[in-house]
Design a protein around this motif. Structure first.
Motif, PDB file in Angstrom:
ATOM      1  N   MET A 255       0.836  -1.087   0.039  1.00 59.30           N
ATOM      2  CA  MET A 255       0.104  -0.098   0.103  1.00 59.30           C
ATOM      3  C   MET A 255       0.951   1.314  -0.226  1.00 59.30           C
ATOM      4  O   MET A 255       2.066   1.266   0.801  1.00 59.30           O
ATOM      5  CB  MET A 255      -0.902   0.090   1.186  1.00 59.30           C
ATOM      6  CG  MET A 255      -2.019   1.037   1.119  1.00 59.30           C
ATOM      7  SD  MET A 255      -2.842   1.122   2.524  1.00 59.30           S
ATOM      8  CE  MET A 255      -2.860   2.422   3.531  1.00 59.30           C
ATOM      9  N   ASP A 256       0.532   2.245  -0.600  1.00 56.79           N
ATOM     10  CA  ASP A 256       1.247   3.414  -0.937  1.00 56.79           C
ATOM     11  C   ASP A 256       1.125   4.319   0.376  1.00 56.79           C
ATOM     12  O   ASP A 256      -0.114   4.351   0.942  1.00 56.79           O
ATOM     13  CB  ASP A 256       0.769   4.205  -2.252  1.00 56.79           C
ATOM     14  CG  ASP A 256       1.246   3.359  -3.234  1.00 56.79           C
ATOM     15  OD1 ASP A 256       2.353   2.823  -3.449  1.00 56.79           O
ATOM     16  OD2 ASP A 256       0.803   3.970  -4.137  1.00 56.79           O
ATOM     17  N   LYS A 257       2.004   4.817   0.757  1.00 53.94           N
ATOM     18  CA  LYS A 257       2.015   5.936   2.106  1.00 53.94           C
ATOM     19  C   LYS A 257       1.440   7.013   1.532  1.00 53.94           C
ATOM     20  O   LYS A 257       1.357   7.490   0.580  1.00 53.94           O
ATOM     21  CB  LYS A 257       3.348   5.994   2.693  1.00 53.94           C
ATOM     22  CG  LYS A 257       4.061   4.897   3.252  1.00 53.94           C
ATOM     23  CD  LYS A 257       5.391   5.412   3.866  1.00 53.94           C
ATOM     24  CE  LYS A 257       5.953   4.520   4.360  1.00 53.94           C
ATOM     25  NZ  LYS A 257       7.307   4.765   4.904  1.00 53.94           N
ATOM     26  N   LEU A 258       0.574   7.791   2.248  1.00 58.01           N
ATOM     27  CA  LEU A 258       0.023   9.030   2.290  1.00 58.01           C
ATOM     28  C   LEU A 258       1.072   9.966   2.670  1.00 58.01           C
ATOM     29  O   LEU A 258       1.520   9.815   4.107  1.00 58.01           O
ATOM     30  CB  LEU A 258      -1.403   9.143   2.810  1.00 58.01           C
ATOM     31  CG  LEU A 258      -2.393   8.491   2.277  1.00 58.01           C
ATOM     32  CD1 LEU A 258      -3.879   8.421   2.830  1.00 58.01           C
ATOM     33  CD2 LEU A 258      -2.726   8.893   0.804  1.00 58.01           C
ATOM     34  N   TYR A 259       1.114  11.135   2.485  1.00 58.48           N
ATOM     35  CA  TYR A 259       1.863  12.258   3.179  1.00 58.48           C
ATOM     36  C   TYR A 259       1.370  13.541   3.446  1.00 58.48           C
ATOM     37  O   TYR A 259       0.560  13.933   2.581  1.00 58.48           O
ATOM     38  CB  TYR A 259       3.064  12.482   2.047  1.00 58.48           C
ATOM     39  CG  TYR A 259       4.408  11.558   1.963  1.00 58.48           C
ATOM     40  CD1 TYR A 259       5.315  11.121   2.795  1.00 58.48           C
ATOM     41  CD2 TYR A 259       3.992  10.558   0.937  1.00 58.48           C
ATOM     42  CE1 TYR A 259       6.145  10.087   2.572  1.00 58.48           C
ATOM     43  CE2 TYR A 259       5.110   9.416   0.725  1.00 58.48           C
ATOM     44  CZ  TYR A 259       5.956   9.365   1.833  1.00 58.48           C
ATOM     45  OH  TYR A 259       6.977   8.241   1.581  1.00 58.48           O
ATOM     46  N   PHE A 260       1.447  13.998   4.553  1.00 62.05           N
ATOM     47  CA  PHE A 260       1.029  15.215   5.001  1.00 62.05           C
ATOM     48  C   PHE A 260       1.437  16.407   4.049  1.00 62.05           C
ATOM     49  O   PHE A 260       2.789  16.207   3.666  1.00 62.05           O
ATOM     50  CB  PHE A 260       1.082  15.489   6.490  1.00 62.05           C
ATOM     51  CG  PHE A 260       0.671  16.814   7.139  1.00 62.05           C
ATOM     52  CD1 PHE A 260      -0.768  16.689   7.316  1.00 62.05           C
ATOM     53  CD2 PHE A 260       1.300  17.721   7.428  1.00 62.05           C
ATOM     54  CE1 PHE A 260      -1.418  17.702   7.804  1.00 62.05           C
ATOM     55  CE2 PHE A 260       0.616  18.859   7.871  1.00 62.05           C
ATOM     56  CZ  PHE A 260      -0.724  18.894   7.870  1.00 62.05           C
ATOM     57  N   PRO A 261       0.951  17.607   3.748  1.00 61.96           N
ATOM     58  CA  PRO A 261       1.386  18.497   2.701  1.00 61.96           C
ATOM     59  C   PRO A 261       2.713  19.112   3.132  1.00 61.96           C
ATOM     60  O   PRO A 261       3.251  19.919   2.544  1.00 61.96           O
ATOM     61  CB  PRO A 261       0.231  19.265   2.707  1.00 61.96           C
ATOM     62  CG  PRO A 261      -0.940  18.520   2.818  1.00 61.96           C
ATOM     63  CD  PRO A 261      -0.478  17.635   4.033  1.00 61.96           C
ATOM     64  N   LEU A 262       3.271  18.650   4.333  1.00 62.23           N
ATOM     65  CA  LEU A 262       4.582  19.463   4.680  1.00 62.23           C
ATOM     66  C   LEU A 262       5.852  18.516   3.859  1.00 62.23           C
ATOM     67  O   LEU A 262       6.947  18.728   3.998  1.00 62.23           O
ATOM     68  CB  LEU A 262       4.795  19.402   6.275  1.00 62.23           C
ATOM     69  CG  LEU A 262       4.085  20.292   6.935  1.00 62.23           C
ATOM     70  CD1 LEU A 262       4.271  20.013   8.307  1.00 62.23           C
ATOM     71  CD2 LEU A 262       4.503  21.690   6.822  1.00 62.23           C
ATOM     72  N   PHE A 263       5.251  17.469   3.474  1.00 64.31           N
ATOM     73  CA  PHE A 263       6.243  16.587   2.533  1.00 64.31           C
ATOM     74  C   PHE A 263       7.349  15.790   3.477  1.00 64.31           C
ATOM     75  O   PHE A 263       8.396  15.683   3.171  1.00 64.31           O
ATOM     76  CB  PHE A 263       6.822  17.148   1.277  1.00 64.31           C
ATOM     77  CG  PHE A 263       5.908  17.833   0.516  1.00 64.31           C
ATOM     78  CD1 PHE A 263       5.197  16.976  -0.475  1.00 64.31           C
ATOM     79  CD2 PHE A 263       5.633  19.070   0.284  1.00 64.31           C
ATOM     80  CE1 PHE A 263       4.073  17.534  -1.297  1.00 64.31           C
ATOM     81  CE2 PHE A 263       4.518  19.799  -0.549  1.00 64.31           C
ATOM     82  CZ  PHE A 263       4.013  18.959  -1.264  1.00 64.31           C
ATOM     83  N   ILE A 264       6.613  15.396   4.539  1.00 63.70           N
ATOM     84  CA  ILE A 264       7.511  14.541   5.524  1.00 63.70           C
ATOM     85  C   ILE A 264       6.659  13.414   5.795  1.00 63.70           C
ATOM     86  O   ILE A 264       5.550  13.403   5.823  1.00 63.70           O
ATOM     87  CB  ILE A 264       7.666  15.363   6.804  1.00 63.70           C
ATOM     88  CG1 ILE A 264       6.597  15.853   7.379  1.00 63.70           C
ATOM     89  CG2 ILE A 264       8.929  16.310   6.486  1.00 63.70           C
ATOM     90  CD1 ILE A 264       6.774  16.467   8.940  1.00 63.70           C
ATOM     91  N   ASP A 265       7.522  12.017   5.994  1.00 58.30           N
ATOM     92  CA  ASP A 265       6.862  11.099   6.292  1.00 58.30           C
ATOM     93  C   ASP A 265       6.405  10.852   7.628  1.00 58.30           C
ATOM     94  O   ASP A 265       7.192  11.027   8.705  1.00 58.30           O
ATOM     95  CB  ASP A 265       7.532   9.970   5.963  1.00 58.30           C
ATOM     96  CG  ASP A 265       7.089   8.554   5.950  1.00 58.30           C
ATOM     97  OD1 ASP A 265       5.965   8.449   6.476  1.00 58.30           O
ATOM     98  OD2 ASP A 265       7.925   7.439   5.769  1.00 58.30           O
ATOM     99  N   LEU A 266       5.229  11.013   8.205  1.00 55.76           N
ATOM    100  CA  LEU A 266       4.868  10.861   9.394  1.00 55.76           C
ATOM    101  C   LEU A 266       4.557   9.411  10.023  1.00 55.76           C
ATOM    102  O   LEU A 266       4.276   9.323  11.223  1.00 55.76           O
ATOM    103  CB  LEU A 266       3.434  11.960   9.657  1.00 55.76           C
ATOM    104  CG  LEU A 266       3.501  13.115   9.352  1.00 55.76           C
ATOM    105  CD1 LEU A 266       2.407  14.110   9.552  1.00 55.76           C
ATOM    106  CD2 LEU A 266       4.806  13.929  10.394  1.00 55.76           C
ATOM    107  N   HIS A 267       4.465   8.517   9.277  1.00 57.05           N
ATOM    108  CA  HIS A 267       4.337   7.044   9.821  1.00 57.05           C
ATOM    109  C   HIS A 267       5.415   6.735  10.553  1.00 57.05           C
ATOM    110  O   HIS A 267       6.572   6.677  10.601  1.00 57.05           O
ATOM    111  CB  HIS A 267       4.351   5.960   8.464  1.00 57.05           C
ATOM    112  CG  HIS A 267       2.991   6.373   7.608  1.00 57.05           C
ATOM    113  ND1 HIS A 267       1.751   5.750   7.966  1.00 57.05           N
ATOM    114  CD2 HIS A 267       3.230   7.224   6.430  1.00 57.05           C
ATOM    115  CE1 HIS A 267       1.159   6.505   7.051  1.00 57.05           C
ATOM    116  NE2 HIS A 267       1.711   7.096   6.010  1.00 57.05           N
TER     117      HIS A 267
END
Length: 91
Positions: free
Chosen positions: A1-13
């Motif tokens: 599954m592809d990760k979704l990114y918050f619009p700050l363009f950082i991976d929060l997972h």
């Protein structure tokens, strides 16, 4: 599954996200970030009814109804202050 990114363009997972506040602004911002994060915590003296209901139905979100403590930020990757309490913001 592809990760979704918050619009700050950082991976929060896998990161601990902390919100300080539980009112209208915090509710709106928490709702915006939930799809992008695995762990969202919020600390506030009171929480909106909408936020309480959201926490009941979303295991990603945990609410801690109490005063903020500096130790709360110790392991947080991202801290967002969402309060109109000027003393808390500047302290």
């Amino acid at each position: 599954m592809d990760k979704l990114y918050f619009p700050l363009f950082i991976d929060l997972h896998g990161k601990d996200i902390l919100f300080i506040g539980g009112g209208t602004i915090a509710t709106r911002r928490i709702k915006a970030i939930l799809p992008f994060a695995d762990a969202v915590r919020a600390v506030a003296r009171e929480f909106s009814e909408e936020l309480k209901k959201l926490a009941e139905s979303n295991a990603t979100l945990s609410l801690e109804e109490r005063d903020f403590n500096q130790a709360d930020i110790k392991n947080a990757f991202l801290v967002l202050a969402c309060t109109d309490d000027r003393e808390l913001k500047s302290g």
